[in-house]
Design an enzyme around this catalytic site. Structure first.
Site, PDB file in Angstrom:
ATOM      1  N   LYS A  21      14.135 -14.596  -9.418  1.00  0.00           N
ATOM      2  CA  LYS A  21      13.572 -13.624 -10.404  1.00  0.00           C
ATOM      3  C   LYS A  21      12.844 -14.187 -11.655  1.00  0.00           C
ATOM      4  O   LYS A  21      12.110 -13.619 -11.876  1.00  0.00           O
ATOM      5  CB  LYS A  21      15.117 -13.114 -10.848  1.00  0.00           C
ATOM      6  CG  LYS A  21      15.034 -11.670 -11.354  1.00  0.00           C
ATOM      7  CD  LYS A  21      15.198 -10.762 -10.319  1.00  0.00           C
ATOM      8  CE  LYS A  21      14.905 -11.049  -9.020  1.00  0.00           C
ATOM      9  NZ  LYS A  21      15.065 -10.020  -7.963  1.00  0.00           N
ATOM     10  N   HIS A  47      20.502 -35.388  -4.197  1.00  0.00           N
ATOM     11  CA  HIS A  47      19.705 -35.844  -3.032  1.00  0.00           C
ATOM     12  C   HIS A  47      18.188 -35.632  -3.170  1.00  0.00           C
ATOM     13  O   HIS A  47      17.753 -35.901  -2.140  1.00  0.00           O
ATOM     14  CB  HIS A  47      20.270 -34.980  -1.940  1.00  0.00           C
ATOM     15  CG  HIS A  47      21.601 -35.552  -1.618  1.00  0.00           C
ATOM     16  ND1 HIS A  47      22.301 -36.625  -1.147  1.00  0.00           N
ATOM     17  CD2 HIS A  47      22.811 -34.760  -1.577  1.00  0.00           C
ATOM     18  CE1 HIS A  47      23.611 -36.593  -0.918  1.00  0.00           C
ATOM     19  NE2 HIS A  47      24.079 -35.634  -1.120  1.00  0.00           N
ATOM     20  N   CYS A 106       0.610  -1.032   0.102  1.00  0.00           N
ATOM     21  CA  CYS A 106      -0.063   0.043   0.054  1.00  0.00           C
ATOM     22  C   CYS A 106       0.922   1.278   0.083  1.00  0.00           C
ATOM     23  O   CYS A 106       1.811   1.307   0.707  1.00  0.00           O
ATOM     24  CB  CYS A 106      -0.919  -0.064   1.116  1.00  0.00           C
ATOM     25  SG  CYS A 106      -2.192  -1.153   1.138  1.00  0.00           S
ATOM     26  N   ARG A 146       4.487  -0.333  -4.515  1.00  0.00           N
ATOM     27  CA  ARG A 146       3.989  -0.861  -3.290  1.00  0.00           C
ATOM     28  C   ARG A 146       2.753  -1.624  -3.292  1.00  0.00           C
ATOM     29  O   ARG A 146       2.186  -2.073  -2.329  1.00  0.00           O
ATOM     30  CB  ARG A 146       3.826   0.488  -2.171  1.00  0.00           C
ATOM     31  CG  ARG A 146       5.094   1.307  -2.261  1.00  0.00           C
ATOM     32  CD  ARG A 146       4.817   2.456  -1.133  1.00  0.00           C
ATOM     33  NE  ARG A 146       4.344   1.950   0.264  1.00  0.00           N
ATOM     34  CZ  ARG A 146       5.463   1.793   1.178  1.00  0.00           C
ATOM     35  NH1 ARG A 146       6.667   2.111   0.831  1.00  0.00           N
ATOM     36  NH2 ARG A 146       5.128   1.293   2.483  1.00  0.00           N
ATOM     37  N   ASN A 199      -1.958   2.785   5.537  1.00  0.00           N
ATOM     38  CA  ASN A 199      -0.845   1.514   4.942  1.00  0.00           C
ATOM     39  C   ASN A 199      -0.586   0.747   6.502  1.00  0.00           C
ATOM     40  O   ASN A 199      -0.291   1.491   7.420  1.00  0.00           O
ATOM     41  CB  ASN A 199       0.368   2.037   4.399  1.00  0.00           C
ATOM     42  CG  ASN A 199       1.401   1.199   4.269  1.00  0.00           C
ATOM     43  OD1 ASN A 199       1.187  -0.099   4.098  1.00  0.00           O
ATOM     44  ND2 ASN A 199       2.685   1.716   4.499  1.00  0.00           N
ATOM     45  N   GLY A 200      -0.730  -0.569   6.418  1.00  0.00           N
ATOM     46  CA  GLY A 200      -0.261  -1.216   7.509  1.00  0.00           C
ATOM     47  C   GLY A 200      -1.269  -2.340   8.030  1.00  0.00           C
ATOM     48  O   GLY A 200      -2.214  -2.557   7.175  1.00  0.00           O
ATOM     49  N   TRP A 250      -2.404  -2.843  -1.890  1.00  0.00           N
ATOM     50  CA  TRP A 250      -1.919  -4.190  -2.093  1.00  0.00           C
ATOM     51  C   TRP A 250      -2.745  -4.924  -0.859  1.00  0.00           C
ATOM     52  O   TRP A 250      -2.607  -4.802   0.237  1.00  0.00           O
ATOM     53  CB  TRP A 250      -0.511  -4.429  -1.634  1.00  0.00           C
ATOM     54  CG  TRP A 250       0.132  -5.984  -1.930  1.00  0.00           C
ATOM     55  CD1 TRP A 250       0.420  -6.498  -2.698  1.00  0.00           C
ATOM     56  CD2 TRP A 250       0.407  -6.700  -0.603  1.00  0.00           C
ATOM     57  NE1 TRP A 250       0.844  -7.605  -2.676  1.00  0.00           N
ATOM     58  CE2 TRP A 250       0.908  -7.946  -1.296  1.00  0.00           C
ATOM     59  CE3 TRP A 250       0.007  -6.610   0.687  1.00  0.00           C
ATOM     60  CZ2 TRP A 250       1.088  -9.147  -0.506  1.00  0.00           C
ATOM     61  CZ3 TRP A 250       0.361  -8.035   1.321  1.00  0.00           C
ATOM     62  CH2 TRP A 250       0.867  -8.969   0.685  1.00  0.00           C
ATOM     63  N   GLU A 289      18.819 -16.681  -6.495  1.00  0.00           N
ATOM     64  CA  GLU A 289      18.298 -15.449  -7.029  1.00  0.00           C
ATOM     65  C   GLU A 289      17.932 -15.630  -8.510  1.00  0.00           C
ATOM     66  O   GLU A 289      16.814 -14.868  -8.643  1.00  0.00           O
ATOM     67  CB  GLU A 289      19.340 -14.247  -6.781  1.00  0.00           C
ATOM     68  CG  GLU A 289      19.017 -13.031  -7.247  1.00  0.00           C
ATOM     69  CD  GLU A 289      17.741 -12.380  -6.675  1.00  0.00           C
ATOM     70  OE1 GLU A 289      17.506 -12.726  -5.763  1.00  0.00           O
ATOM     71  OE2 GLU A 289      17.227 -11.413  -7.346  1.00  0.00           O
ATOM     72  N   LYS A 333       6.330  -4.354  -3.793  1.00  0.00           N
ATOM     73  CA  LYS A 333       7.832  -4.185  -3.687  1.00  0.00           C
ATOM     74  C   LYS A 333       8.343  -4.165  -2.120  1.00  0.00           C
ATOM     75  O   LYS A 333       9.377  -4.624  -1.669  1.00  0.00           O
ATOM     76  CB  LYS A 333       8.427  -2.855  -4.158  1.00  0.00           C
ATOM     77  CG  LYS A 333       9.928  -2.949  -4.227  1.00  0.00           C
ATOM     78  CD  LYS A 333      10.678  -2.125  -5.200  1.00  0.00           C
ATOM     79  CE  LYS A 333      12.053  -2.256  -5.300  1.00  0.00           C
ATOM     80  NZ  LYS A 333      12.373  -3.469  -5.920  1.00  0.00           N
ATOM     81  N   GLU A 393       9.181 -14.930 -10.093  1.00  0.00           N
ATOM     82  CA  GLU A 393       8.378 -13.724  -9.794  1.00  0.00           C
ATOM     83  C   GLU A 393       7.939 -12.977 -11.022  1.00  0.00           C
ATOM     84  O   GLU A 393       6.866 -12.531 -11.004  1.00  0.00           O
ATOM     85  CB  GLU A 393       8.977 -12.846  -8.837  1.00  0.00           C
ATOM     86  CG  GLU A 393      10.098 -11.951  -9.229  1.00  0.00           C
ATOM     87  CD  GLU A 393      10.733 -11.035  -8.093  1.00  0.00           C
ATOM     88  OE1 GLU A 393      11.735 -10.752  -8.061  1.00  0.00           O
ATOM     89  OE2 GLU A 393       9.784 -10.498  -7.083  1.00  0.00           O
TER      90      GLU A 393
HETATM   91  O1  M6R Z   1      13.220  -4.095   0.808  1.00  0.00           O
HETATM   92  P1  M6R Z   1      13.699  -5.390   1.024  1.00  0.00           P
HETATM   93  O2  M6R Z   1      15.085  -5.833   0.604  1.00  0.00           O
HETATM   94  O3  M6R Z   1      13.755  -5.888   2.371  1.00  0.00           O
HETATM   95  O4  M6R Z   1      12.958  -6.551   0.400  1.00  0.00           O
HETATM   96  C1  M6R Z   1      12.838  -7.921   0.780  1.00  0.00           C
HETATM   97  C2  M6R Z   1      12.152  -8.662  -0.251  1.00  0.00           C
HETATM   98  O5  M6R Z   1      10.613  -8.446  -0.104  1.00  0.00           O
HETATM   99  C3  M6R Z   1      12.545  -8.546  -1.577  1.00  0.00           C
HETATM  100  O6  M6R Z   1      13.862  -8.468  -1.938  1.00  0.00           O
HETATM  101  C4  M6R Z   1      11.687  -9.197  -2.867  1.00  0.00           C
HETATM  102  O7  M6R Z   1      12.225 -10.470  -2.604  1.00  0.00           O
HETATM  103  C5  M6R Z   1      12.233  -8.764  -4.087  1.00  0.00           C
HETATM  104  N1  M6R Z   1      11.351  -7.583  -4.758  1.00  0.00           N
HETATM  105  C6  M6R Z   1      12.453  -9.664  -5.091  1.00  0.00           C
HETATM  106  O8  M6R Z   1      12.708  -9.361  -6.261  1.00  0.00           O
END
Ligand code: M6R
Length: 603
Positions: free
Chosen positions: A481, A500, A2, A27, A100-101, A74, A477, A598, A484
């Site tokens: 990527k 394994h 949000c 957000r 927000n929250g 969100w 990673e 994000k 997502e």
């Molecule tokens: O703001 P942050 O680095 O704490 O966010 C952590 C994760 O939410 C963030 O890295 C998320 O996994 C990425 N957007 C993925 O690309």
């Protein structure tokens, strides 16, 4: 998680709010709305969908006014529907609220308010706020007092803002969720994050938990929970509005992948003088009494933390990375001499903040490695090291991973020196490789063959990524990527673990990307042979000197020769490009993947 924004004194509050909402859409993007107090009452326009959909609706139902609120959502409580979109109003429609929250006691408050005759129109936790304010107004309180009393009733985390038809003002408060004030020359602004108003001002005030702010077109006042004035410094932000524009790029993610040479240069600049690492907030010897390092982080930042922990262990410093959400539940036993490092791009991730607070409550010294000056992590930790990547808008973290790894490389070298009291023999080579890293990334960007690999494998059943040592977090990673932004099934494994269990999934329709840093190559070759024998196509991601890998893999995404500890960072850039091109071929909404946001400010 949000985004809220407010504009006070702008000639056209709605267009200012829409700019803010577009810039905050990372957000949350499942519904959006605005409210304007125009002297004739409070008018609200909101709807399910993205900010563009709201803008289209506003072009048919224009709102005029100088004071207003905006929200991009969100969903947490209630589906993304028109009714659940913010702003929310009281029974009379005299006031509007954005939030927000999470309001943890919303069920109890709702029950109480409903018994008192209030009618709710949404399933959100937020809607209790306008009804609480209404309740206090009905009992004779002023708008300010009613707002304060309502906020006092809330438990949980919130940044909340309100407009009322009787006043040309916005009231806002924060507890646990970010809220920044922007002091523009034409108007004043409030937002969950600075990019919302970068176009209008660089002067910001980071509000703190317990702060309440009243903003009118000509003034603003910050008070504490008791109503006493508090001073908060005005800080100047060195980000600019181009940083939050897409420019000629189709997607923010592509722009941010391209920005990595600059981002890395900024992370390293001025920190490697004379062959030693200087980190501005940490005087020489700051880590002299450190026995071990624990990292806490989530998602991409967790992968950077795994990378950093490996670098420290390679220097003989005990180090381990924990998923923040798990650490907050069951922190390992506290040991003196432990420094707890929170790695977080936003500095606002609720799980990471909870883990840092847990560690601090056990007496651990805390350090934030973050991109956002003034973020909660930066302010709450004992010290902060900035990664200096500039704003990242795409939901998929790209340049901030590279900047985190570059910064953690410096930090590892620095901790080692403080702990041991001497320079390592290998430090000069590593530091000069760090200085060359922007050029190396530039070469990857200009020479990559990732688009053709994306086309070759775009109808695969699944994608696997493997690596050892620092290549293991890169494999994780690479998979995160891809999944997502393309919604394809992807997994990352330590290469040695394939046999394994995961090997059972390997078929000719599951390409395997094997990240080779130049360390442990023979063992990686064994893993490649294992998957090749099961018919899986193997693409190595490796420096050119790793000829043996090229011999056993089906193809190679090459990266420039560099220090072995930095190869993983370069390999990751190739994997970012692979994900990006796969997602665009599949026509996915790259910058706004479904169900994600994000900045995840709820636990
Ligand atoms: O703001 P942050 O680095 O704490 O966010 C952590 C994760 O939410 C963030 O890295 C998320 O996994 C990425 N957007 C993925 O690309």
């Amino acid at each position: 998680m949000c985004g809220i924004t407010a504009a006070v004194g702008a000639d056209d509050a709605v267009s200012t709010l829409l700019t803010g909402l577009q810039n905050l859409e990372y957000r949350g993007y499942d519904s959006a709305g605005v409210a304007v107090a125009n002297g004739d009452g409070v008018e609200v326009v909101k709807r399910e969908g993205q900010v563009d959909d709201l803008e289209a609706l506003l072009s048919r139902r224009p709102l005029v006014g100088r004071v207003g609120l905006g929200h991009t959502r969100w969903s947490t409580h209630g589906a993304p529907t028109n009714a659940n979109a913010h702003p929310h109003t009281d029974c009379y429609g005299d006031l509007a609220v954005v939030h927000n929250g999470i309001i943890e006691n919303h069920a109890t408050l709702r029950e109480r308010l409903q018994s008192a005759g209030h009618t709710f129109t949404s399933e959100t936790d937020t809607e209790v706020v306008p009804h609480l304010v209404e309740e206090y107004l009905d009992s004779g309180a002023s708008v300010e007092t009613a707002f304060r009393l309502a906020v006092d009733d809330l438990s949980g985390s919130y940044a909340v803002a309100l407009v009322h038809e009787d006043e040309e003002a916005v009231y806002a408060a924060r507890e646990g969720s970010p809220l920044v004030f922007g002091r523009g020359t034409e108007a004043y602004h409030l937002a969950s994050d600075v990019p919302a108003f970068l176009e209008f001002t660089d002067d910001v005030v980071y509000l703190e938990d317990g702060d309440v702010i009243r903003v009118t077109p000509s003034s603003y006042e910050i008070t504490d929970t008791e109503g006493s004035p508090v001073e908060r410094p005005i800080e100047s932000i060195d980000w600019n509005s181009e940083d939050v524009e897409k420019g000629a790029f189709d997607h923010y993610m592509r722009k941010e992948i391209d920005e990595q040479p600059t981002a890395i240069a900024q992370a390293v600049r001025g920190r490697t003088d004379g062959g030693a690492v200087a980190l501005e907030s940490l005087p020489d010897g700051a880590f002299a009494d450190v026995d071990r390092v624990q990292f806490v982080a989530c998602g991409t930042s967790y992968h950077a933390a795994l990378y950093g922990a490996q670098l420290l262990r390679d220097r003989g410093v005990p180090a381990r990375a924990f998923l923040a959400s798990e650490y907050a539940m069951t922190a390992p036993p506290t040991e003196a001499g432990t420094v707890l490092v929170g790695v977080t791009q936003s500095g606002e991730t609720a799980d990471t903040l909870a883990a840092l607070r847990r560690g601090a409550s056990e007496g651990l010294r805390t350090l934030a490695v973050t991109n956002v000056v003034g973020s909660t992590a930066a302010r709450e930790c004992d010290a902060a090291v900035l990664i200096r990547a500039g704003p990242e808008i795409g939901v998929a973290a790209t340049k901030t991973f590279s900047s985190q790894v570059a910064t953690l490389t410096l930090l590892a070298e620095r901790i080692r020196r403080d702990v041991r009291g001497d320079h390592s023999d290998s430090a000069p080579a590593l530091l000069s490789a760090l200085d060359r890293l922007p050029d190396d990334v530039e070469s990857v960007l200009s020479e990559t063959r990732a688009p053709s690999f994306a086309r070759r494998y775009d109808d695969s059943d699944a994608y696997f990524f493997v690596g050892r040592g620092t290549a293991h977090p890169v494999a994780l990673e690479g998979a995160l990527k891809l999944k997502e932004i393309s919604y394809e099934h992807a997994e990352g494994f330590p290469a040695g673990e394939l046999k394994h269990g995961p090997l059972a999934l390997v078929t000719p329709s599951t390409p395997v990307f094997a990240v080779c840093t130049g360390a442990h190559t023979e063992k990686l070759l064994g893993s490649i042979e294992e998957v090749s024998a099961r018919g899986a196509p193997v693409v190595a991601v490796a420096p050119r000197s790793e000829k043996s890998v090229a011999e056993v893999a089906d193809d190679v995404l090459w990266v420039p020769e560099t220090h072995p500890e930095l190869v993983g960072l370069l390999a990751n850039v190739q994997l970012q490009l692979l994900s990006y091109h796969t997602a665009t071929l599949l026509d996915r909404p790259v910058d706004k993947p479904r169900n994600l946001a994000k900045s995840v400010t709820v636990e």
